[in-house]
Design a protein around this motif. Structure first.
Motif, short mmCIF file in Angstrom:
data_model
loop_
_atom_site.label_atom_id
_atom_site.label_comp_id
_atom_site.label_asym_id
_atom_site.label_seq_id
_atom_site.Cartn_x
_atom_site.Cartn_y
_atom_site.Cartn_z
N ASP A 244 11.57 46.78 47.22
CA ASP A 244 11.87 46.03 48.44
C ASP A 244 12.62 46.85 49.49
OD1 ASP A 244 14.71 45.96 48.13
OD2 ASP A 244 14.60 44.21 46.85
N GLN A 245 12.65 46.31 50.71
CA GLN A 245 13.41 46.92 51.80
C GLN A 245 14.66 46.10 52.10
OE1 GLN A 245 11.06 48.15 55.27
NE2 GLN A 245 9.21 47.97 54.03
N ALA B 6 21.39 51.62 49.26
CA ALA B 6 21.31 52.98 49.79
C ALA B 6 22.38 53.23 50.84
CB ALA B 6 19.92 53.20 50.39
N LEU B 7 22.62 52.24 51.70
CA LEU B 7 23.66 52.37 52.72
C LEU B 7 25.04 52.50 52.08
CD1 LEU B 7 22.44 49.77 55.37
CD2 LEU B 7 22.53 52.25 55.65
N ALA B 8 25.25 51.75 50.98
CA ALA B 8 26.55 51.81 50.30
C ALA B 8 26.78 53.17 49.67
CB ALA B 8 26.61 50.72 49.22
N ARG B 9 25.72 53.85 49.31
CA ARG B 9 25.83 55.19 48.74
C ARG B 9 26.14 56.22 49.84
NH1 ARG B 9 20.83 57.22 45.20
NH2 ARG B 9 19.81 57.03 47.24
N PRO C 63 31.28 54.68 53.43
CA PRO C 63 32.39 53.91 52.85
C PRO C 63 32.59 52.55 53.54
CG PRO C 63 33.25 55.57 54.34
CD PRO C 63 31.78 55.81 54.26
N VAL C 64 31.85 52.32 54.62
CA VAL C 64 31.95 51.06 55.35
C VAL C 64 30.55 50.51 55.60
CG1 VAL C 64 32.74 49.92 57.46
CG2 VAL C 64 34.06 51.82 56.50
N LEU C 65 30.36 49.21 55.33
CA LEU C 65 29.08 48.56 55.60
C LEU C 65 29.28 47.46 56.63
CD1 LEU C 65 27.06 47.87 52.31
CD2 LEU C 65 26.59 49.51 54.12
N ALA D 50 16.84 53.42 55.97
CA ALA D 50 17.76 52.31 55.77
C ALA D 50 18.65 52.04 56.98
CB ALA D 50 18.62 52.57 54.54
N LEU D 51 18.75 53.00 57.88
CA LEU D 51 19.61 52.84 59.06
C LEU D 51 18.95 52.00 60.15
CD1 LEU D 51 20.99 56.48 59.36
CD2 LEU D 51 22.24 54.45 58.56
#
Length: 321
Positions: free
Chosen positions: A162-163, A170-173, A176-178, A261-262
């Protein structure tokens, strides 16, 4: 008694996230499957889904009616899974999800084929989202051409390719901030395998003709709860920073050109402002997964099977307290 091998099912958009799961489900039930995609040379991975010769890929583009008519020739059943999450070039929401759906529906009607159309919860002609308006226009065009068509509206789908869950993990990897957009917006994430089973059940004749089903998972969760669940499974601990919709739309004007992912579009931000859950009307009418006799799987049950790869030490990592 006739075998399912006597039935040819043409799947438009069969190489996508939902599509590959639908193709597998149909192959398990011994249907012959023709997969109609823009780039058949890139869909070879679908061949092992069935027996030798059971899956055949052909070229088709919803913007070219002649290719659609050729792709569904001799088919008894047609499934339309074509959809896009973001526009690009000639692939606009209107061209793909409205006019494209109409083209497939008219071709199916001319061929006398049964039609199954996959839309989305949130499809609404009055929505501020162009994606949602195009989905609604597609539904209307489908029913105008084939009143007996079965329509499925899934909530946000999750699964290994999935996306959605993969994107946040992936963003969390990476950071350090989401940013948290629409943290209180309610969703009913549904496992892609359950949606594929529903579509295959419709091919089997178990769904109501002319009905619109709404497909959601077993839990209604806020966007914050979903992201927190993803982060817990991936064992990542970024800080969640709530982002007001106005600021999120401003940032999306630039992020719509970002890779992977961005990427975030203004229309996706607009969609996040509305709840995405199965309606009470659909529940009362039995037009749900449960109404089809399918017990939906939860995010908590399925996501750990593939999100482990985002942990620092992969599947061998012991989850921290």
């Amino acid at each position: 008694m006739a075998s399912n091998l006597d039935t040819l099912v043409t799947v438009f958009g069969g190489s996508g996230f939902l599509g590959r799961n639908v193709v597998r489900a149909l192959c398990r039930r011994d249907y012959r499957v023709r997969v109609a995609v823009r780039r058949p040379e890139l869909a070879g991975y679908l061949q092992p889904s069935g027996k030798v010769g059971q899956v055949h890929t052909v070229q088709a583009n919803v913007r070219y009616p002649a290719s659609i008519e050729a792709a569904l020739r001799d088919s008894q059943i047609v499934i339309n899974l074509v959809g896009i999450l973001a526009e690009g070039g000639a692939q606009s929401f209107d061209a793909v999800q409205a006019k494209g759906a109409e083209t497939i529906a008219k071709a199916a009607a001319a061929a006398g084929a049964q039609l199954i159309h996959v839309s989305a919860i949130g499809a609404d002609a009055e929505s501020p989202s162009r994606y949602a308006r195009a989905k609604a226009a597609g539904e209307a065009a489908v029913l105008a051409a084939v009143p007996s068509a079965t329509i499925f509206r899934p909530s946000v789908m999750f699964g290994p390719e999935d996306q959605f869950t993969n994107r946040f993990a992936a963003l969390a990897r990476m950071s350090p901030v989401l940013p948290l957009i629409g943290g209180d917006t309610k969703m009913q994430p549904v496992y892609v395998g359950d949606v594929a089973t529903a579509v295959a059940d419709a091919v089997d004749g178990k769904a109501k003709a002319g009905a619109t089903y709404e497909l959601g998972g077993p839990e209604v969760l806020t966007m914050r709860e979903i992201i927190e669940a993803i982060l817990a499974i991936a064992d990542r601990k970024p800080m969640l920073m709530p982002l007001p919709f106005g600021l999120a739309r401003f940032k999306a004007n630039f992020l719509q050109f970002a890779p992977g992912a961005l990427k975030l579009t203004p229309d996706q931000v607009t969609l996040l402002a509305r709840d995405n859950v199965v309606s009470d009307a659909a529940k009362a009418a039995g037009l749900t997964l449960e109404g089809l006799g399918i017990a939906p799987d939860s995010l908590e049950a399925i996501a750990p099977q593939y999100l482990w790869r985002f942990r620092a030490a992969g599947q061998f990592q012991r989850k921290s307290a």
